[in-house]
Design a protein around this motif. Structure first.
Motif, short mmCIF file in Angstrom:
data_model
loop_
_atom_site.label_atom_id
_atom_site.label_comp_id
_atom_site.label_asym_id
_atom_site.label_seq_id
_atom_site.Cartn_x
_atom_site.Cartn_y
_atom_site.Cartn_z
N GLU A 1 -16.40 37.66 23.41
CA GLU A 1 -15.68 36.38 23.59
C GLU A 1 -16.15 35.67 24.85
O GLU A 1 -16.34 34.45 24.85
CB GLU A 1 -14.17 36.62 23.68
N GLU B 1 -19.60 34.08 24.16
CA GLU B 1 -19.52 32.82 23.40
C GLU B 1 -19.00 31.68 24.27
O GLU B 1 -19.49 30.57 24.22
CB GLU B 1 -18.64 33.00 22.15
N LYS C 1 -21.80 30.66 26.64
CA LYS C 1 -22.84 29.88 25.95
C LYS C 1 -22.35 28.47 25.67
O LYS C 1 -23.10 27.51 25.80
CB LYS C 1 -23.23 30.57 24.63
N ARG C 2 -21.08 28.34 25.25
CA ARG C 2 -20.52 27.02 24.96
C ARG C 2 -20.49 26.15 26.24
O ARG C 2 -20.79 24.97 26.19
CB ARG C 2 -19.11 27.19 24.40
#
Length: 144
Positions: A127, A130, A133-134
């Motif tokens: 989590e 992600e 990266k976002r």
């Protein structure tokens, strides 16, 4: 030659008598009102220069404070410099720091800041990966 009608020509000279050898006119005062030979037109001479007051004499005086307290002028100047520096005026702050350094009142303490910070790295959860990266793109260890 100049013609007799020319206005810029010198006026015709008039015959002078033996007792009248001096023309009175512009920049030619009469002989009786001229300064006699050997006597100055300014007998008193140039006035003597005033003796100035020294900075030490000015700073040795006392100054009345706002609350009626009498302080030395030197203290008043330092208080004014400090107040201007604390008011946020960068120019006065720089002058105050320079004044402290020149008067050897500036206290230099060893730095207590840590220069290098070491930490133990831990792997990211899926989590966190992600979310990272976002928000920021790929992590550094995954750059190619």
């Amino acid at each position: 030659m100049t013609s007799p009608n020319d206005r810029h020509a010198d006026p015709p000279s008039r015959p002078r008598s033996s007792d009248d050898q001096y023309d009175v006119g512009y920049k030619r005062p009469p002989k009786h009102s001229q300064f006699p030979k050997g006597k100055s037109g300014n007998p008193g001479g140039r006035p003597k220069a005033l003796i100035g007051i020294s900075i030490k004499d000015m700073l040795d005086g006392d100054q009345m404070g706002k609350n009626g307290e009498v302080i030395s002028k030197r203290e008043a100047i330092v208080i004014r410099m400090l107040n201007d520096a604390l008011a946020g005026n960068q120019k006065h702050f720089g002058r105050f720091v320079k004044f402290l350094a020149l008067s050897e009142l500036k206290r230099i303490e060893p730095s207590s800041q840590v220069k290098n910070v070491y930490y133990e790295s831990k792997p990211m959860t899926p989590e966190e990966h992600e979310t990272f990266k976002r928000n920021f793109g790929l992590p550094r260890d995954q750059w190619t």
